[in-house]
Design an enzyme around this catalytic site. Structure first.
Site, PDB file in Angstrom:
ATOM      1  N   ASP A 111       4.039  -2.098  -6.708  1.00  0.00           N
ATOM      2  CA  ASP A 111       4.828  -0.964  -6.715  1.00  0.00           C
ATOM      3  C   ASP A 111       4.619  -0.237  -7.840  1.00  0.00           C
ATOM      4  O   ASP A 111       4.327  -0.724  -9.031  1.00  0.00           O
ATOM      5  CB  ASP A 111       6.155  -1.030  -6.567  1.00  0.00           C
TER       6      ASP A 111
ATOM      7  N   ASN B   9       4.772   2.748   5.706  1.00  0.00           N
ATOM      8  CA  ASN B   9       3.911   3.591   4.991  1.00  0.00           C
ATOM      9  C   ASN B   9       3.058   4.590   5.878  1.00  0.00           C
ATOM     10  O   ASN B   9       2.628   5.741   5.481  1.00  0.00           O
ATOM     11  CB  ASN B   9       2.774   2.750   4.160  1.00  0.00           C
TER      12      ASN B   9
HETATM   13  C1  FPP Z   1       2.910   1.061  -3.808  1.00  0.00           C
HETATM   14  O1  FPP Z   1       2.900   2.231  -4.618  1.00  0.00           O
HETATM   15  C2  FPP Z   1       1.588   0.847  -3.321  1.00  0.00           C
HETATM   16  C3  FPP Z   1       1.165   0.856  -1.998  1.00  0.00           C
HETATM   17  C4  FPP Z   1       1.991   1.445  -0.838  1.00  0.00           C
HETATM   18  C5  FPP Z   1      -0.329   0.545  -1.753  1.00  0.00           C
HETATM   19  C6  FPP Z   1      -0.658  -0.751  -2.447  1.00  0.00           C
HETATM   20  C7  FPP Z   1      -2.054  -0.887  -2.187  1.00  0.00           C
HETATM   21  C8  FPP Z   1      -3.028  -1.335  -3.048  1.00  0.00           C
HETATM   22  C9  FPP Z   1      -2.771  -1.753  -4.478  1.00  0.00           C
HETATM   23  C10 FPP Z   1      -4.537  -1.320  -2.664  1.00  0.00           C
HETATM   24  C11 FPP Z   1      -4.715  -2.453  -1.814  1.00  0.00           C
HETATM   25  C12 FPP Z   1      -4.975  -3.803  -2.200  1.00  0.00           C
HETATM   26  C13 FPP Z   1      -5.531  -4.935  -1.752  1.00  0.00           C
HETATM   27  C14 FPP Z   1      -5.924  -5.982  -2.320  1.00  0.00           C
HETATM   28  C15 FPP Z   1      -6.377  -4.772  -0.446  1.00  0.00           C
HETATM   29  P1  FPP Z   1       3.538   3.438  -4.418  1.00  0.00           P
HETATM   30  O2  FPP Z   1       2.317   4.421  -3.869  1.00  0.00           O
HETATM   31  O3  FPP Z   1       4.898   3.485  -3.566  1.00  0.00           O
HETATM   32  O4  FPP Z   1       3.947   3.923  -5.765  1.00  0.00           O
HETATM   33  P2  FPP Z   1       5.111   4.941  -6.232  1.00  0.00           P
HETATM   34  O5  FPP Z   1       6.385   4.051  -5.862  1.00  0.00           O
HETATM   35  O6  FPP Z   1       5.260   5.159  -7.719  1.00  0.00           O
HETATM   36  O7  FPP Z   1       5.051   6.156  -5.606  1.00  0.00           O
END
Ligand code: FPP
Length: 228
Positions: free
Chosen positions: A13, A61
């Site tokens: 996150d 998401n």
């Molecule tokens: C949460 O941060 C992250 C995600 C929803 C996506 C995670 C995906 C990756 C790191 C890439 C894929 C990885 C692999 C290993 C295939 P957020 O966007 O909710 O952050 P925020 O809360 O700061 O807005």
């Protein structure tokens, strides 16, 4: 390292906030988040952790802007194609958690391919949760239980209907960016998991931060409902 968790679940996150702090688009945060995931998988592999599950895209998401959803999908698809060699070299089996039927065809194909091409590896398993929700997994599992065995169903037998029945229970959940919730991640498998919360944003994670989480885990006294 002794007292190593067998199965670690990671809620990656803080990608969006990492980008915002730098005045960059959220997509840059996801790109850097992927790099952090690679660093952590590498470290887990060096330490001989049996399994790491990564929450890459949740059933919730889809509510994000179409641009961001599209970017995440192609980032994941490109990663799977580009890193096959990395998984192969490290003897890592890749598996998928979640509902593949609702994913765009191109990403579903990349997932099916990497799962097939790494299925013989056994040094470590990386489980990618993509279009994954814990409640959704449980509902899909319930639908697979034969009607005539419902009345005698045990928790152990039910586990066989989940997305990855051969994985050990999650020993340690890591969540970054200061949030302290499970957000529908592996609800069944985390029944006795320990939790490690880090204030650092996911794109800043690396092997050293991962080691700190493992040190914390080592210090926990796990009783599984019993008394020691
Ligand atoms: C949460 O941060 C992250 C995600 C929803 C996506 C995670 C995906 C990756 C790191 C890439 C894929 C990885 C692999 C290993 C295939 P957020 O966007 O909710 O952050 P925020 O809360 O700061 O807005």
């Amino acid at each position: 390292m002794s007292d190593l968790p067998r199965h670690i679940g990671i809620i990656m996150d803080g990608n969006g906030r990492w980008a915002k702090k730098r005045g960059a688009p959220r997509t840059v945060g996801h790109q850097q988040g992927l790099e952090a995931a690679k660093r952590v998988i590498q470290r887990a592999s060096e330490l001989n952790v049996q399994c790491v599950s990564l929450f890459a895209f949740s059933t919730e998401n889809w509510k994000r802007a179409a641009d961001e959803v599209g970017f995440l999908m192609s980032l994941i698809a490109t990663h799977l194609r580009a890193e096959l060699d990395f998984y192969r070299k490290n003897g890592i089996r890749v598996i998928h958690l979640g509902d593949i039927s609702a994913l765009p065809q191109n990403i579903a194909r990349e997932i099916t391919d990497i799962v097939a091409e790494t299925s013989a590896y056994s040094r470590m398993t990386v489980a990618l949760a993509i279009n994954y929700g814990g409640q959704d997994e449980i509902i899909r599992a319930i639908r697979k239980v034969p009607a005539d065995s419902i009345s005698t169903l045990t928790a152990e037998a039910f586990g066989a209907f989940l997305d990855a029945p051969d994985l050990p229970p999650v020993d340690l959940v890591i969540r970054t960016s200061g949030e302290r919730r499970l957000s529908n991640f592996m609800l069944w498998q985390t029944a006795y998991a320990e939790f490690y919360f880090s204030d650092e944003l996911w794109p800043d994670w690396d092997g050293e931060k991962f080691d700190l989480a493992l040190n914390y885990y080592k210090s926990r006294d796990r009783r599984f409902g019993g008394i020691k």
